[in-house]
Enzyme design. Structure first.
Site, PDB file in Angstrom:
ATOM      1  CB  SER A 232      42.278  28.926  41.771  1.00 34.24           C
ATOM      2  OG  SER A 232      42.187  28.290  42.915  1.00 34.24           O
ATOM      3  CB  VAL A 235      40.241  28.212  45.940  1.00 31.07           C
ATOM      4  CG1 VAL A 235      39.998  28.998  47.280  1.00 31.07           C
ATOM      5  CG2 VAL A 235      41.587  27.451  45.939  1.00 31.07           C
ATOM      6  CD  GLU A 253      39.013  38.369  38.721  1.00 30.99           C
ATOM      7  OE1 GLU A 253      39.444  37.561  38.232  1.00 30.99           O
ATOM      8  OE2 GLU A 253      39.356  39.194  39.354  1.00 30.99           O
ATOM      9  CB  CYS A 287      41.975  36.333  36.354  1.00 30.06           C
ATOM     10  SG  CYS A 287      42.510  35.583  38.042  1.00 30.06           S
TER      11      CYS A 287
END
Length: 485
Positions: A232, A235, A253, A287
């Protein structure tokens, strides 16, 4: 392959229990059955792993190209030979459908193949001229050192392997922490493969633990030179901050809000097919997953009708059934979050054109239409099987909508004019844009990464070589140099 062989941490070439005293149950997200239980490792064990890795890396850095290639090929062969067992484990551990599990294994094998190609990039020397008489400049490519790797739950093997394989190919050591929910397919099978291939002890270590046990130990330990993280954006921001304070490199990423743009000249049925896959593969838990479907008003009604009909026909349920397309969300908390997003969108008055059902952690497709691009629903990374369809009055408005997000990972544009599609693609502020395809694309030999809040750096060969090595300038004064004083 027996689960009992790999349900421990892999440290310094040994399978060891965590010493925290805390037992973690890895559960099947479909039926909540216990796949296995693991003893979580401690911060002290993690620190020991970094110390071991630092020593092992110095020796591995001296390995030959042939040895590195042999080990990588051996790991590749092990995974390929044990494919059926791995698919069954992924079915249970991550709720992967049979299609998704096989896709993930194929992607992981491709990462290993490209890493084999990267192995000879190490120690390459570039000779440069000098303005000083008698001097020769040489720029060497050297291993970076120890790399800290943190991977997520959604494509755990692939998103781990894309760091681990090239890092090892380039003479580095890796200390890895997979998401413990999927710790076996995200780390311990990889450890088993490299152990089988004869990788020296300590070069790769995979630790089964969680943040409650180790805190920031994966990022603030002084040993690793680079932190590789997939997960995420919040984070990722924290990791970037801590790494920056410690002057460490990062490869991040992060989240995405992928736009799937359908222009007025697109072939609608083909766009629908691609959008269905890009939205619902692995239940939207990717994602790169299609998050906003932006459709030109000239084809909007036709697209919505076809998309809803196709989404309604997708089979949701047990991922072990070969016919299942939409399997379970990874855990109850995530499923609750997704249903909460849908409930809030309904409360906000957004139009539901297909309402899904929930059974345990399985959520069948939900589709909203006429969604404002600036709504909370459109601007959120859903990470679940909720489709959001947005009407655009023109190509220019579609482009503006596509770029109106803090994220910039993957994107798509559908059009019958390929030249126009490529021009449009270059104007989308994302690391990756695909013309007449869906958003979930990954090839181990093509630059992978995002812009804006979607990350930093690029994965895949040869771009990863720059990330995972360091350059050193060595000058050789072959003739005596006269100095002015």
């Amino acid at each position: 392959m027996r689960i009992e062989e790999i349900n421990k941490s892999y440290m310094n070439g040994e399978w060891v229990d965590g010493e925290s005293g805390n037992l973690y149950d890895i559960r099947d997200p479909y039926d909540n059955s216990v796949v296995t239980s693991v003893n979580l490792a401690t911060a002290g064990q993690l620190e020991d792993a970094f110390q071991v890795a630092e020593k092992a890396q110095k020796e591995w850095a001296q390995s030959s190209v042939e040895e590195r290639r042999r080990v990588l090929q051996g790991a590749h062969d092990y995974l390929n030979e044990n494919r059926e067992d791995i698919v069954q484990l992924m079915n249970r551990e991550s709720g992967s459908t049979i299609l998704k599990a096989n896709l993930e294994i194929d992607l992981s094998l491709a990462e290993l193949k490209e890493a084999i190609n990267s192995a000879d990039e190490l120690y390459k020397v570039k000779v440069l001229s000098s303005g000083i008489e008698g001097k020769v400049n040489k720029v060497h490519r050297l291993p970076l050192g120890v790399i800290s790797c943190i991977s997520p739950f959604n494509f755990p093997m692939n998103l781990s392997m894309r760091t681990i394989a090239p890092a090892i190919a380039l003479g580095n050591a890796v200390v890895h922490k997979p998401d413990v929910q999927v710790g076996l397919s995200g780390g311990q099978i990889i450890a088993k493969a490299f152990a089988h291939a004869g990788l020296p002890k300590g070069v790769f270590q995979s630790i089964l633990t969680d943040i409650n046990e180790v805190g920031d130990g994966m990022i603030d330990n002084p040993v690793p030179r680079l932190i590789s993280f997939t997960g995420s954006t919040p984070v990722g921001r924290h990791i970037g901050k801590v790494a920056g304070e410690n002057l460490k490199k990062v490869a991040l990423e992060l989240g995405g809000n992928a736009p799937f743009v359908v222009l007025g000249d697109a072939v609608v049925d083909r766009a629908v097919d691609a959008a269905i896959f890009g939205k619902f593969v692995h239940n939207g838990q990717i994602c790169m997953a299609t998050n906003r479907i932006i459709v030109h008003q000239d084809v909007y009604d036709d697209f919505v009708e076809q998309f809803v009909a196709k989404a309604k026909g997708l089979q949701a349920g047990d991922p072990k059934n070969p016919e299942t397309v939409v399997g379970p969300i990874i855990n109850k908390e995530q499923a609750d979050k997704i249903m909460g997003i849908a409930a809030e969108a309904k409360k906000d008055g957004l139009r539901v054109v297909l309402d899904g059902d929930r059974s345990g952690n399985v959520i069948s497709p939900i589709v909203f239409a006429d969604v404002p691009n600036d709504s909370k629903l459109a601007q959120s990374e859903i990470f679940g099987p909720i489709a959001t369809i947005i009407r655009a009055k023109s190509d220019d408005e579609a482009l503006a909508f596509a770029n109106d997000t803090e994220y910039g990972l993957s994107s798509t544009v559908f059009t019958s004019d390929l030249e126009k599609g490529q021009r449009f693609a270059l104007q989308v502020d994302a690391g990756m844009t695909h013309v007449n395809d869906q958003t979930v694309n990954n090839e181990a030999h093509v630059a992978f990464g995002g812009n804006k809040a979607s990350g930093l750096g690029r994965f895949s060969h040869p771009w990863i070589v720059e990330e995972f090595t360091t350059t050193k300038w060595v000058s050789v004064q072959e003739e005596y140099r006269e100095f002015p004083f």
